[in-house]
Design an enzyme around this catalytic site. Structure first.
Site, PDB file in Angstrom:
ATOM      1  N   GLU A 160      50.422   8.270  18.902  1.00  0.00           N
ATOM      2  CA  GLU A 160      51.519   7.596  17.957  1.00  0.00           C
ATOM      3  C   GLU A 160      52.643   7.812  18.433  1.00  0.00           C
ATOM      4  O   GLU A 160      53.816   7.410  17.623  1.00  0.00           O
ATOM      5  CB  GLU A 160      51.303   8.278  16.809  1.00  0.00           C
ATOM      6  CG  GLU A 160      51.516   9.881  16.846  1.00  0.00           C
ATOM      7  CD  GLU A 160      51.411  10.591  15.203  1.00  0.00           C
ATOM      8  OE1 GLU A 160      50.348  11.304  15.229  1.00  0.00           O
ATOM      9  OE2 GLU A 160      52.357  10.239  14.444  1.00  0.00           O
ATOM     10  N   CYS A 174      48.085  10.898  13.862  1.00  0.00           N
ATOM     11  CA  CYS A 174      47.267  11.714  14.657  1.00  0.00           C
ATOM     12  C   CYS A 174      45.629  11.316  14.544  1.00  0.00           C
ATOM     13  O   CYS A 174      45.075  12.331  15.089  1.00  0.00           O
ATOM     14  CB  CYS A 174      47.545  13.196  13.980  1.00  0.00           C
ATOM     15  SG  CYS A 174      49.247  13.615  14.077  1.00  0.00           S
ATOM     16  N   HIS A 189      42.710  19.408  12.681  1.00  0.00           N
ATOM     17  CA  HIS A 189      43.752  18.797  13.107  1.00  0.00           C
ATOM     18  C   HIS A 189      45.032  20.105  12.949  1.00  0.00           C
ATOM     19  O   HIS A 189      45.118  20.617  11.893  1.00  0.00           O
ATOM     20  CB  HIS A 189      44.417  17.456  12.522  1.00  0.00           C
ATOM     21  CG  HIS A 189      45.913  17.201  12.776  1.00  0.00           C
ATOM     22  ND1 HIS A 189      46.179  16.945  14.140  1.00  0.00           N
ATOM     23  CD2 HIS A 189      46.881  17.014  12.169  1.00  0.00           C
ATOM     24  CE1 HIS A 189      47.346  16.922  14.040  1.00  0.00           C
ATOM     25  NE2 HIS A 189      47.807  16.698  12.906  1.00  0.00           N
TER      26      HIS A 189
HETATM   27  N1  CAA Z   1      57.558  35.771   7.847  1.00  0.00           N
HETATM   28  C1  CAA Z   1      56.394  35.293   7.741  1.00  0.00           C
HETATM   29  N2  CAA Z   1      56.283  34.016   7.304  1.00  0.00           N
HETATM   30  C2  CAA Z   1      57.106  33.597   6.867  1.00  0.00           C
HETATM   31  C3  CAA Z   1      58.278  33.933   6.803  1.00  0.00           C
HETATM   32  C4  CAA Z   1      58.559  35.209   7.565  1.00  0.00           C
HETATM   33  N3  CAA Z   1      59.809  35.558   7.517  1.00  0.00           N
HETATM   34  N4  CAA Z   1      59.153  33.017   6.413  1.00  0.00           N
HETATM   35  C5  CAA Z   1      58.329  31.842   5.779  1.00  0.00           C
HETATM   36  N5  CAA Z   1      57.171  32.039   5.981  1.00  0.00           N
HETATM   37  C6  CAA Z   1      55.901  31.308   5.909  1.00  0.00           C
HETATM   38  C7  CAA Z   1      55.986  30.635   4.608  1.00  0.00           C
HETATM   39  O1  CAA Z   1      55.421  31.544   3.402  1.00  0.00           O
HETATM   40  C8  CAA Z   1      55.079  29.503   4.833  1.00  0.00           C
HETATM   41  O2  CAA Z   1      53.785  29.891   4.735  1.00  0.00           O
HETATM   42  P1  CAA Z   1      52.751  29.421   3.700  1.00  0.00           P
HETATM   43  O3  CAA Z   1      52.605  27.934   3.827  1.00  0.00           O
HETATM   44  O4  CAA Z   1      51.448  30.170   4.287  1.00  0.00           O
HETATM   45  O5  CAA Z   1      53.281  30.202   2.418  1.00  0.00           O
HETATM   46  C9  CAA Z   1      55.222  29.172   6.179  1.00  0.00           C
HETATM   47  O6  CAA Z   1      56.042  30.381   6.947  1.00  0.00           O
HETATM   48  C10 CAA Z   1      56.223  28.114   6.369  1.00  0.00           C
HETATM   49  O7  CAA Z   1      57.325  28.045   5.528  1.00  0.00           O
HETATM   50  P2  CAA Z   1      58.099  27.112   4.553  1.00  0.00           P
HETATM   51  O8  CAA Z   1      56.840  26.596   3.607  1.00  0.00           O
HETATM   52  O9  CAA Z   1      59.196  27.692   4.094  1.00  0.00           O
HETATM   53  O10 CAA Z   1      58.399  26.101   5.756  1.00  0.00           O
HETATM   54  P3  CAA Z   1      59.565  24.821   5.731  1.00  0.00           P
HETATM   55  O11 CAA Z   1      59.518  24.371   4.589  1.00  0.00           O
HETATM   56  O12 CAA Z   1      60.665  25.411   6.380  1.00  0.00           O
HETATM   57  O13 CAA Z   1      58.648  23.882   6.954  1.00  0.00           O
HETATM   58  C11 CAA Z   1      56.994  22.329   7.305  1.00  0.00           C
HETATM   59  C12 CAA Z   1      57.299  23.934   6.877  1.00  0.00           C
HETATM   60  C13 CAA Z   1      56.885  21.708   5.984  1.00  0.00           C
HETATM   61  C14 CAA Z   1      55.546  22.466   7.741  1.00  0.00           C
HETATM   62  C15 CAA Z   1      57.671  21.722   8.511  1.00  0.00           C
HETATM   63  O14 CAA Z   1      57.699  22.483   9.602  1.00  0.00           O
HETATM   64  C16 CAA Z   1      57.584  20.358   8.524  1.00  0.00           C
HETATM   65  O15 CAA Z   1      57.904  19.658   7.998  1.00  0.00           O
HETATM   66  N6  CAA Z   1      56.762  19.749   9.780  1.00  0.00           N
HETATM   67  C17 CAA Z   1      56.250  18.877  10.106  1.00  0.00           C
HETATM   68  C18 CAA Z   1      55.198  18.240   9.184  1.00  0.00           C
HETATM   69  C19 CAA Z   1      53.805  18.834   9.484  1.00  0.00           C
HETATM   70  O16 CAA Z   1      53.404  19.346  10.328  1.00  0.00           O
HETATM   71  N7  CAA Z   1      52.986  18.511   8.489  1.00  0.00           N
HETATM   72  C20 CAA Z   1      51.501  18.952   8.161  1.00  0.00           C
HETATM   73  C21 CAA Z   1      50.686  18.134   7.504  1.00  0.00           C
HETATM   74  S1  CAA Z   1      50.812  16.599   8.276  1.00  0.00           S
HETATM   75  C22 CAA Z   1      49.812  16.245   9.666  1.00  0.00           C
HETATM   76  O17 CAA Z   1      49.175  17.350   9.765  1.00  0.00           O
HETATM   77  C23 CAA Z   1      50.360  15.184  10.632  1.00  0.00           C
HETATM   78  C24 CAA Z   1      51.198  15.704  11.696  1.00  0.00           C
HETATM   79  O18 CAA Z   1      50.610  16.088  12.682  1.00  0.00           O
HETATM   80  C25 CAA Z   1      52.470  15.781  11.513  1.00  0.00           C
END
Ligand code: CAA
Length: 390
Positions: A81, A113, A235
């Site tokens: 991709e 993906c 994945h």
């Molecule tokens: N210590 C331990 N854990 C902590 C922490 C700390 N100090 N602070 C936060 N966390 C945990 C949170 O509780 C959360 O865990 P849970 O989901 O189990 O509750 C985790 O860390 C992530 O925290 P947030 O949800 O606050 O994270 P965020 O909003 O800042 O970002 C994300 C997370 C949305 C995945 C971001 O990284 C993102 O947009 N990534 C790209 C998109 C992605 O990967 N999506 C996945 C599905 S799509 C897919 O699979 C296709 C692909 O390849 C892209």
């Protein structure tokens, strides 16, 4: 008589640089535990200027060609991709770098993906019809998001090459599969953007719909009960996602699926970051390379591509497979990556996202892999193999 078809060989590649996510956490002012524990990521692979999906794809497939030759390879599928051209298949550069025969059909596949799984299934069907033919399937991607966003910590890069053949040495692809498709704007990359656009929270819900929908279709089509699946590979955009998916499957099916069923599959992806199409197959490599003998055991494979298409299918591990895995080489590749600091990595990110095709450029060799992107000439990308093949 039905033919057993599956993965006859599997090899991987990644980039020359690696970023420690603790360093990124410090730069972002984030608790490092958020990345290590919250996302389940320790490092991410970052390409040098002379590396891209083509050089990684060729580097992954090279050892397979060295082992088996190319005479029986009638098709090369490259799933990605993060393609480098809107028309020409990146697989054509790989075909040339590897010295594959001209009597080979060569195609690039795209659906976020997911497309390596479509390639694998198409390859299996082709080999079932013509068991003397082999198909080379390569998944290769560089995951790039905008800097200083929540997604930045989920970047990465890598490639997995698989040789699909009759009477496979590693794992048979079982014929039953469940699929689930739903149009959703959770993640995409517009034609004029070098970085992906993502709605992170929506993408997690879309992934959840995918895993449950694909599982239900797998069951409706006569798939095996969940307690007959011995390991799960999902994945892994970040490895915690695979663990979440196992929990969702457990509560959906009522099965007592324990974390060890998935933990071993995260060993490489924790260190690579997201490699998009290749991520699921790095998870498979980790399971096959692990210490426990999985002969005759069944691996559940969940493939997710945003947008979205999902598939659940299974592999049966072949007797003697351990003689054909390449875990030591994979560990060497990961260990050989050179650490780069945040300023250096962000400079590489900016250079890669700003690279157009308008001006001729020459890219000096910076990585130590066997294949190099050497620049742009007359708007066409140029590549070089250290040891050209006939
Ligand atoms: N210590 C331990 N854990 C902590 C922490 C700390 N100090 N602070 C936060 N966390 C945990 C949170 O509780 C959360 O865990 P849970 O989901 O189990 O509750 C985790 O860390 C992530 O925290 P947030 O949800 O606050 O994270 P965020 O909003 O800042 O970002 C994300 C997370 C949305 C995945 C971001 O990284 C993102 O947009 N990534 C790209 C998109 C992605 O990967 N999506 C996945 C599905 S799509 C897919 O699979 C296709 C692909 O390849 C892209």
């Amino acid at each position: 008589m039905s033919v057993r078809v599956g993965i006859h060989d599997l090899a991987v590649a990644t980039t020359g640089y690696v970023v420690e996510l603790d360093d990124l956490a410090a730069a972002m002012g984030v608790d490092p535990a958020k990345y290590r524990t919250g996302l389940g990521q320790d490092q991410m692979s970052v390409p040098a200027p002379d590396e891209d999906i083509v050089t990684m794809a060729a580097a992954a497939a090279g050892p397979i060609i060295d082992t088996h030759g190319a005479d029986r390879i009638r098709t090369l599928f490259l799933a990605t991709e993060s393609g480098v051209d809107q028309s020409k298949a990146a697989a054509l550069f790989v075909h040339q770098l590897l010295g594959l025969p001209s009597t080979c059909r060569v195609v690039e596949l795209k659906q976020a993906c997911y497309s390596a799984t479509a390639a694998l299934q198409a390859a299996a069907d082709m080999v079932a019809r013509r068991p003397d033919d082999q198909v080379l399937v390569i998944a290769s991607d560089v995951a790039r998001y905008e800097l200083e966003t929540a997604a930045e910590a989920t970047q990465g890069a890598g490639a997995v090459a698989m040789l699909v053949a009759a009477d496979p040495a590693i794992a048979e692809i079982e014929p039953t599969a469940g699929v689930f498709t739903a149009e959703v704007d959770d993640f995409w990359r517009p034609n004029d953007s070098a970085t992906a656009v993502v709605d992170g929270q929506l993408s997690i819900f879309a992934y959840r719909d995918g895993v449950l929908g694909a599982w239900d279709d797998y069951q409706a089509r006569g798939g095996v009960p969940i307690d007959q699946i011995d390991r799960f590979c999902h994945h892994q955009p970040f490895t915690k996602m695979a663990a979440k998916a196992l929990r969702w499957l457990a509560s959906h099916t009522g099965a007592g699926l324990r974390p060890p069923l998935i933990e071993v599959s995260t060993r490489y992806n924790r260190r690579l970051g997201n490699s998009y199409t290749a991520s699921l197959y790095f998870a498979l490599a980790a399971v096959l390379d692990a210490d426990d003998d999985l002969t005759g055991r069944r691996i559940g494979m969940f493939s997710y591509g945003s947008g979205s298409v999902s598939e659940f299918f299974t592999l049966l591990v072949c007797e003697g497979y351990r003689a054909h895995t390449r875990g030591a080489a994979t560990e060497e590749l990961l260990a050989a990556r050179r650490p780069i600091d945040i300023a250096g990595y962000r400079a590489l990110h900016a250079a890669a996202t700003n690279l157009g095709s308008g001006d001729d450029v020459s890219v000096p060799q910076e990585s130590s892999g066997p294949f190099h992107f050497t620049g742009i000439s007359g708007r066409a990308r140029q590549y070089r193999a250290d040891a050209p093949r006939p």
